[in-house]
Scaffold this motif. Structure first.
Motif, PDB file in Angstrom:
ATOM      1  N   ILE A 635       0.842  -1.184   0.000  1.00 35.65           N
ATOM      2  CA  ILE A 635       0.000   0.000   0.000  1.00 35.65           C
ATOM      3  C   ILE A 635       0.882   1.240   0.000  1.00 35.65           C
ATOM      4  CG2 ILE A 635      -1.828  -1.206   1.246  1.00 35.65           C
ATOM      5  CD1 ILE A 635      -1.067   0.472   3.709  1.00 35.65           C
ATOM      6  N   GLY A 636       0.298   2.379  -0.338  1.00 34.33           N
ATOM      7  CA  GLY A 636       1.071   3.608  -0.420  1.00 34.33           C
ATOM      8  C   GLY A 636       0.422   4.748   0.340  1.00 34.33           C
ATOM      9  N   PHE A 637       1.243   5.716   0.727  1.00 36.07           N
ATOM     10  CA  PHE A 637       0.789   6.942   1.377  1.00 36.07           C
ATOM     11  C   PHE A 637       1.322   8.128   0.583  1.00 36.07           C
ATOM     12  CE2 PHE A 637       0.247   3.939   4.775  1.00 36.07           C
ATOM     13  CZ  PHE A 637      -0.810   4.428   5.544  1.00 36.07           C
ATOM     14  N   GLU A 638       0.478   9.116   0.397  1.00 33.50           N
ATOM     15  CA  GLU A 638       0.848  10.295  -0.378  1.00 33.50           C
ATOM     16  C   GLU A 638       1.750  11.236   0.413  1.00 33.50           C
ATOM     17  OE1 GLU A 638       1.023  13.257  -3.326  1.00 33.50           O
ATOM     18  OE2 GLU A 638       0.304  11.199  -3.477  1.00 33.50           O
ATOM     19  N   ASN A 639       1.511  11.346   1.719  1.00 36.50           N
ATOM     20  CA  ASN A 639       2.184  12.350   2.527  1.00 36.50           C
ATOM     21  C   ASN A 639       3.066  11.718   3.603  1.00 36.50           C
ATOM     22  OD1 ASN A 639       0.926  14.812   1.336  1.00 36.50           O
ATOM     23  ND2 ASN A 639      -0.952  13.852   2.071  1.00 36.50           N
ATOM     24  N   ASP A 640       3.651  12.573   4.442  1.00 37.51           N
ATOM     25  CA  ASP A 640       4.506  12.083   5.520  1.00 37.51           C
ATOM     26  C   ASP A 640       3.714  11.169   6.456  1.00 37.51           C
ATOM     27  OD1 ASP A 640       6.300  13.756   4.352  1.00 37.51           O
ATOM     28  OD2 ASP A 640       6.365  15.223   5.968  1.00 37.51           O
ATOM     29  N   LEU A 641       4.424  10.202   7.033  1.00 29.18           N
ATOM     30  CA  LEU A 641       3.767   9.200   7.869  1.00 29.18           C
ATOM     31  C   LEU A 641       4.583   8.979   9.132  1.00 29.18           C
ATOM     32  CD1 LEU A 641       1.575   6.922   8.143  1.00 29.18           C
ATOM     33  CD2 LEU A 641       3.224   5.403   7.012  1.00 29.18           C
ATOM     34  N   GLU A 642       3.889   8.834  10.260  1.00 30.04           N
ATOM     35  CA  GLU A 642       4.556   8.488  11.510  1.00 30.04           C
ATOM     36  C   GLU A 642       3.934   7.222  12.084  1.00 30.04           C
ATOM     37  OE1 GLU A 642       5.549  10.093  16.047  1.00 30.04           O
ATOM     38  OE2 GLU A 642       4.506  11.402  14.637  1.00 30.04           O
ATOM     39  N   ILE A 643       4.782   6.239  12.373  1.00 32.24           N
ATOM     40  CA  ILE A 643       4.332   5.022  13.048  1.00 32.24           C
ATOM     41  C   ILE A 643       4.393   5.329  14.542  1.00 32.24           C
ATOM     42  CG2 ILE A 643       4.620   2.536  13.251  1.00 32.24           C
ATOM     43  CD1 ILE A 643       4.145   3.608  10.381  1.00 32.24           C
ATOM     44  N   ASP A 644       3.271   5.730  15.087  1.00 31.06           N
ATOM     45  CA  ASP A 644       3.242   6.252  16.462  1.00 31.06           C
ATOM     46  C   ASP A 644       2.698   5.246  17.469  1.00 31.06           C
ATOM     47  OD1 ASP A 644       0.698   6.480  15.238  1.00 31.06           O
ATOM     48  OD2 ASP A 644       0.071   7.907  16.765  1.00 31.06           O
ATOM     49  N   ILE A 645       2.369   4.037  17.023  1.00 30.86           N
ATOM     50  CA  ILE A 645       1.851   3.010  17.927  1.00 30.86           C
ATOM     51  C   ILE A 645       2.611   1.712  17.703  1.00 30.86           C
ATOM     52  CG2 ILE A 645      -0.481   3.945  18.203  1.00 30.86           C
ATOM     53  CD1 ILE A 645      -1.369   2.061  15.950  1.00 30.86           C
ATOM     54  N   PRO A 646       2.790   0.896  18.731  1.00 30.94           N
ATOM     55  CA  PRO A 646       3.471  -0.389  18.558  1.00 30.94           C
ATOM     56  C   PRO A 646       2.686  -1.298  17.610  1.00 30.94           C
ATOM     57  CG  PRO A 646       3.297   0.187  20.884  1.00 30.94           C
ATOM     58  CD  PRO A 646       2.416   1.144  20.139  1.00 30.94           C
ATOM     59  N   LEU A 647       3.395  -1.992  16.747  1.00 37.36           N
ATOM     60  CA  LEU A 647       2.776  -2.907  15.795  1.00 37.36           C
ATOM     61  C   LEU A 647       3.390  -4.293  15.940  1.00 37.36           C
ATOM     62  CD1 LEU A 647       2.786  -0.712  12.537  1.00 37.36           C
ATOM     63  CD2 LEU A 647       0.945  -0.932  14.236  1.00 37.36           C
ATOM     64  N   GLU A 648       2.517  -5.300  15.973  1.00 37.28           N
ATOM     65  CA  GLU A 648       2.947  -6.690  15.926  1.00 37.28           C
ATOM     66  C   GLU A 648       2.529  -7.241  14.570  1.00 37.28           C
ATOM     67  OE1 GLU A 648       2.857 -10.048  19.208  1.00 37.28           O
ATOM     68  OE2 GLU A 648       0.951 -10.006  18.147  1.00 37.28           O
ATOM     69  N   VAL A 649       3.494  -7.595  13.763  1.00 41.08           N
ATOM     70  CA  VAL A 649       3.236  -7.912  12.356  1.00 41.08           C
ATOM     71  C   VAL A 649       3.044  -9.411  12.181  1.00 41.08           C
ATOM     72  CG1 VAL A 649       4.068  -7.672  10.004  1.00 41.08           C
ATOM     73  CG2 VAL A 649       4.643  -5.932  11.714  1.00 41.08           C
ATOM     74  N   LEU A 650       1.794  -9.812  11.954  1.00 43.97           N
ATOM     75  CA  LEU A 650       1.490 -11.227  11.726  1.00 43.97           C
ATOM     76  C   LEU A 650       1.514 -11.582  10.245  1.00 43.97           C
ATOM     77  CD1 LEU A 650      -1.328 -11.874  14.340  1.00 43.97           C
ATOM     78  CD2 LEU A 650       1.136 -12.003  14.604  1.00 43.97           C
ATOM     79  N   LYS A 651       1.224 -10.640   9.402  1.00 43.83           N
ATOM     80  CA  LYS A 651       1.372 -10.819   7.952  1.00 43.83           C
ATOM     81  C   LYS A 651       1.769  -9.477   7.376  1.00 43.83           C
ATOM     82  CE  LYS A 651       1.111 -13.201   4.079  1.00 43.83           C
ATOM     83  NZ  LYS A 651       1.938 -14.380   3.794  1.00 43.83           N
ATOM     84  N   GLY A 652       3.024  -9.384   6.978  1.00 44.86           N
ATOM     85  CA  GLY A 652       3.568  -8.098   6.582  1.00 44.86           C
ATOM     86  C   GLY A 652       3.351  -7.781   5.124  1.00 44.86           C
ATOM     87  N   GLY A 653       4.248  -6.983   4.599  1.00 44.08           N
ATOM     88  CA  GLY A 653       4.150  -6.496   3.232  1.00 44.08           C
ATOM     89  C   GLY A 653       5.017  -5.270   3.079  1.00 44.08           C
ATOM     90  N   VAL A 654       4.578  -4.345   2.248  1.00 42.79           N
ATOM     91  CA  VAL A 654       5.342  -3.135   1.978  1.00 42.79           C
ATOM     92  C   VAL A 654       4.454  -1.922   2.198  1.00 42.79           C
ATOM     93  CG1 VAL A 654       6.670  -1.840   0.267  1.00 42.79           C
ATOM     94  CG2 VAL A 654       6.776  -4.340   0.285  1.00 42.79           C
ATOM     95  N   ILE A 655       4.978  -0.942   2.932  1.00 46.75           N
ATOM     96  CA  ILE A 655       4.327   0.363   3.071  1.00 46.75           C
ATOM     97  C   ILE A 655       5.229   1.383   2.403  1.00 46.75           C
ATOM     98  CG2 ILE A 655       3.631   2.177   4.672  1.00 46.75           C
ATOM     99  CD1 ILE A 655       2.760   0.077   6.631  1.00 46.75           C
ATOM    100  N   TYR A 656       4.741   1.912   1.296  1.00 52.70           N
ATOM    101  CA  TYR A 656       5.485   2.948   0.563  1.00 52.70           C
ATOM    102  C   TYR A 656       4.979   4.320   0.975  1.00 52.70           C
ATOM    103  CZ  TYR A 656       6.235   6.310  -3.182  1.00 52.70           C
ATOM    104  OH  TYR A 656       6.536   7.449  -3.877  1.00 52.70           O
ATOM    105  N   CYS A 657       5.887   5.275   1.061  1.00 56.52           N
ATOM    106  CA  CYS A 657       5.501   6.641   1.412  1.00 56.52           C
ATOM    107  C   CYS A 657       6.249   7.607   0.498  1.00 56.52           C
ATOM    108  CB  CYS A 657       5.835   6.926   2.877  1.00 56.52           C
ATOM    109  SG  CYS A 657       5.166   8.486   3.478  1.00 56.52           S
ATOM    110  N   LYS A 658       5.496   8.451  -0.177  1.00 60.17           N
ATOM    111  CA  LYS A 658       6.118   9.456  -1.040  1.00 60.17           C
ATOM    112  C   LYS A 658       6.881  10.477  -0.212  1.00 60.17           C
ATOM    113  CE  LYS A 658       5.024  12.544  -4.890  1.00 60.17           C
ATOM    114  NZ  LYS A 658       3.928  13.112  -5.718  1.00 60.17           N
ATOM    115  N   GLY A 659       6.410  10.723   1.009  1.00 64.19           N
ATOM    116  CA  GLY A 659       7.067  11.673   1.895  1.00 64.19           C
ATOM    117  C   GLY A 659       8.012  10.986   2.856  1.00 64.19           C
ATOM    118  N   ARG A 660       8.170  11.594   4.014  1.00 58.85           N
ATOM    119  CA  ARG A 660       9.078  11.089   5.043  1.00 58.85           C
ATOM    120  C   ARG A 660       8.360  10.071   5.927  1.00 58.85           C
ATOM    121  NH1 ARG A 660      13.333  15.020   5.851  1.00 58.85           N
ATOM    122  NH2 ARG A 660      13.551  14.391   8.023  1.00 58.85           N
ATOM    123  N   ILE A 661       9.136   9.160   6.497  1.00 58.15           N
ATOM    124  CA  ILE A 661       8.598   8.181   7.442  1.00 58.15           C
ATOM    125  C   ILE A 661       9.341   8.343   8.761  1.00 58.15           C
ATOM    126  CG2 ILE A 661       8.297   5.738   7.981  1.00 58.15           C
ATOM    127  CD1 ILE A 661       8.142   5.147   5.018  1.00 58.15           C
TER     128      ILE A 661
END
Length: 785
Positions: A635-661
């Motif tokens: 999946i993709g994001f147009e703008n800046d993105l902040e991962i501000d919560i803990p994540l437990e990844v049971l099935k991952g993938g790719v997170i694309y961001c045009k801006g900053r992460i």
């Protein structure tokens, strides 16, 4: 009928009397009028009957249309329910549905799959039963429903190559599923067909998932930053900010002493046994034009100091790299190795010097040693500084000769994970020669000196005097009770056969050729030469092709991959043809494979993931009290993105961001410590940014450092994409970026996220667990009579 009415109306108008003739009607004409009146009445009755018939017909048509519309609405509703169930089964990875599609692609090579669902699968749903019940209650009679589902898998490799020259996966798909619902009631039949797109894509960001560290401009590190460790002791202990240590395989569940992990003096053949020992580990690429010129006058290098000591890696602050050097295991000489050529000379000049089996009464030995603080000022027992002259003669930056590297590419002795290092990366260490007197088991290191220190000039008729022997070596050896006859013969040999030029430059014309014997700081060898030491640590004379198992990357010597132009040809690991420096993302990278592109937020103000309702609702399960991620796609994001919560990844993938992460909360893969219960468990997310990635997590972990589990990829057209860490971290996954200055400055650990063999050959292509099956957002509805 309408034509008939229009025809009759025309006749009546023709027979209509002229105006003004009614007051002058004769009896004969009166009878005619009666006939006309009767005719009009008859005509009116005909008209009325026609209108009644027409109204009745239109009511029947309206009723038929209404029934047809109801049938279509029911067919559409059941079709939509089927699509919703299908989408839900995709999101929850229902084994029956997913397995049919996965097997169709990976095992059976099918283009279509019939009967993803049977009619009973849909009709037994509670909501479908309610629809049928309500219909019968209102309209009566039976309602026959048939549901057909067909998956059109299409052909392999429907997407453009992610990077020019990169092989496309034969198993990726852009397919669709047709849901056809047929409904019949009292002779009325209606069909509705809904088409829903789906994606089957690899959950990697190719080809960077193959690398522990991939830095397009990594060799451009400032030499002082690349070797910034200012306080490193002889045993490898580091004071202050630790270096960046790379472990090129998943070591979390491993222990020291386990095959393939540690390098100890009594297990010299423990690590490299086959080609897979390092080819299948995570790779390293440090590209760009380096800022250092080596002692052979070759420019463009990144030169890394090899750290001394830390044989057993006794504690976390110890980061020695002694596995880069040859040695003899106990009860041998602990690193001092005989020089075959020089000892052949001594045997020819000193009677009885050879003792057989490679042993000699006196011999020339050498040892390679890592750098540490205070090395340059190290003094022998007589107070003479061994390396002072060697440091003064060094062509490079002499200030770096007492510092440690901030990049340890093979790990540490207790967790040694050799790999392939692409790029013009070289190593710096010191080589020291000595005289070894076997009778008393004493070594005297040969220091760096000028000609006036080695010998006096000849003054006929008096012969030259070897001042080094007469002033230093001879008195020392006599005090250690070395055989005086042996000492005299050694002095004669040094005076007659080893003039200063031979000492300083060697003697290529000798048979066998003699190398130079003053200590020297070596900086021209590829970092990869350490593989020969690790593979055959007791035999420096063994050819590379014999010491290192045969492989397609460094058959003869590592110089092939120690450059900026290494070219892959149908590479079985990267699936790529082209130069390594041409591996760069384009504006189309991964775009065709995205199932969603989220435009929430605005530039300059990062969208907090916890506030993105679409992501949280669609991809996060909070029923277990955690933020468990089931991404399963790109999946993709147009703008800046902040991962501000803990994540437990049971099935991952790719997170694309045009801006900053910005990643300010832990992202973890639970399967690192706990083996998954299902094979379809892919616990890594790859974060891809066109701009900048900042990793700023503060929570501690079992390793003593904050942990992040995943892959980070950051490139852009300006070649200044950066992965920045705010403090030392432990990354389990991999990093790929243009520049890595902040990573090296702050240090920590990058532990490659896969075991050898998991990502090798065709495994990353052909293993269905590395793929995600996801519904696309679009669907099409087709009405069929």
């Amino acid at each position: 009928m309408k034509s008939e009415i229009r025809s009759q109306k025309s006749e009546a108008e023709v027979q209509k009397p002229e105006v003004g003739l009614a007051s002058h009607i004769s009896p004969a004409r009166s009878g005619m009028i009666l006939v006309i009146v009767v005719g009009c009445l008859v005509f009116t009755m005909i008209i009325f009957a026609g209108m009644v018939k027409r109204i009745r017909g239109e009511s029947m048509v309206t009723n038929r249309t209404s029934v047809s519309e109801r049938m279509y609405q029911i067919a559409s509703a059941i079709g939509r329910l089927t699509v919703r169930k299908l989408q839900r089964d995709f999101e929850t990875r229902d084994p029956k549905i997913a397995k049919k599609i996965i097997d169709g692609v990976f095992k059976n090579n099918q283009e279509t799959i019939n009967d993803l669902y049977y009619t009973d699968d849909i009709m037994k749903l509670d909501v479908t039963k309610e629809i049928i019940t309500q219909f019968r209650s209102k309209w009566g009679g039976d309602l026959d429903v048939t549901v057909k589902t067909v998956a059109n898998l299409g052909n392999g490799s429907p997407f453009s190559a992610d990077i020019p020259g990169l092989e496309k996966s034969p198993f990726e798909r852009l397919g669709n599923i047709d849901v056809e619902v047929a409904v019949s009631h009292k002779g009325v039949k209606k069909k509705c067909r809904i088409r829903k797109d789906f994606l089957l894509v690899r959950l990697f960001a190719p080809p960077f998932h193959k690398f522990t560290l991939f830095a397009r401009r990594g060799a451009e590190l400032d030499p002082a930053k690349a070797n910034r460790v200012a306080q490193v002791s002889e045993d490898g202990k580091v004071t202050g900010n630790q270096p960046l240590v790379l472990y090129n395989r998943l070591i979390r569940s491993k222990k020291k002493g386990q095959d393939g992990l540690d390098f100890t003096l009594n297990r010299p053949n423990n690590i490299i046994k086959t080609e897979a020992s390092f080819v299948n580990n995570g790779w390293i690429y440090l590209g760009g034009q380096g800022k250092s010129t080596d002692a052979t006058n070759k420019s463009g290098n990144l030169i890394l100091n090899i750290g001394a000591g830390a044989e057993n890696d006794p504690s976390k602050p110890n980061y020695g790299e002694f596995f880069h050097f040859f040695f003899e295991p106990p009860p041998g000489s602990r690193g001092w190795l005989g020089s075959r050529e020089w000892n052949t000379l001594l045997d020819s000049k000193i009677s009885g010097n050879s003792l057989g089996g490679g042993n000699h009464r006196v011999m020339v030995t050498f040892v390679d040693y890592g750098l540490y603080t205070g090395l340059v000022d190290l003094s022998f027992s007589n107070g003479i500084k061994i390396f002072k002259g060697a440091a003064g003669a060094y062509r490079g930056d002499q200030a770096l000769l007492s510092k440690g590297s901030a990049l340890h590419l093979f790990g540490t002795p207790g967790l040694c994970t050799p790999t392939l290092v692409f790029g013009q990366v070289k190593r710096r260490y010191v080589r020291t020669f000595s005289f070894y007197f076997t009778g008393v088991k004493r070594i005297y290191p040969i220091r760096a000196m000028q000609q006036v220190e080695w010998e006096s000039p000849p003054q006929p008729p008096n012969p030259p005097v070897n001042l080094f022997f007469s002033r230093e070596l001879g008195p020392w050896a006599a005090s250690r009770r070395v055989d005086p006859i042996l000492l005299g013969l050694l002095e004669q040999t040094l005076t007659a056969d080893v003039d200063f030029r031979t000492y300083y430059f060697g003697k290529p014309t000798n048979s066998p050729p003699l190398c130079r014997i003053p200590p020297e700081f070596r900086d021209w060898e590829p970092y990869m030469l350490g593989l020969k030491n690790i593979s055959q640590p007791t035999d420096p004379g063994m050819p590379w092709s014999s010491a290192v198992p045969n492989n397609i990357y460094i058959r003869d010597k590592p110089d092939r991959i120690c450059n900026q132009d290494y070219t892959f040809t149908n590479d079985p690991e990267l699936h790529y043809s082209g130069k390594i420096r041409d591996l760069r993302v384009t504006s189309r990278y991964l775009k065709e494979k995205m199932s969603y592109y989220i435009t929430d937020g605005k530039a300059g103000s990062p969208l907090k993931l916890s506030k993105c309702k679409f992501f949280m609702d669609k991809f996060v399960d909070r029923t277990q009290g955690k933020n468990q991620v089931f991404l399963n796609q790109i999946i993709g994001f147009e703008n800046d993105l902040e991962i501000d919560i803990p994540l437990e990844v049971l099935k991952g993938g790719v997170i694309y961001c045009k801006g900053r992460i910005k990643i300010s909360a832990p992202v973890v893969n639970p399967f690192i410590n706990n083996k998954p219960s299902t094979p379809d468990a892919f616990g890594y997310i790859t974060f891809v940014s066109d701009n900048h990635i900042e990793l700023s997590i503060g929570a501690g972990s079992s390793s003593g450092l904050p942990e992040f589990h995943g892959f980070l990829v950051c490139f852009n057209s300006g070649e200044n994409g950066e992965v920045e860490i705010k403090n030392s971290v432990h990354i389990i996954g991999g990093v790929a970026a243009d520049i890595i200055e902040k990573l090296v400055e702050n240090g920590g650990v990058i532990e490659y996220g896969y075991e050898p063999g998991e990502i090798s050959g065709m495994n990353d292509f052909s293993n269905p667990d590395f793929y995600g099956l996801a519904m696309g957002p679009r669907d099409f509805e087709v009405v069929e009579e």
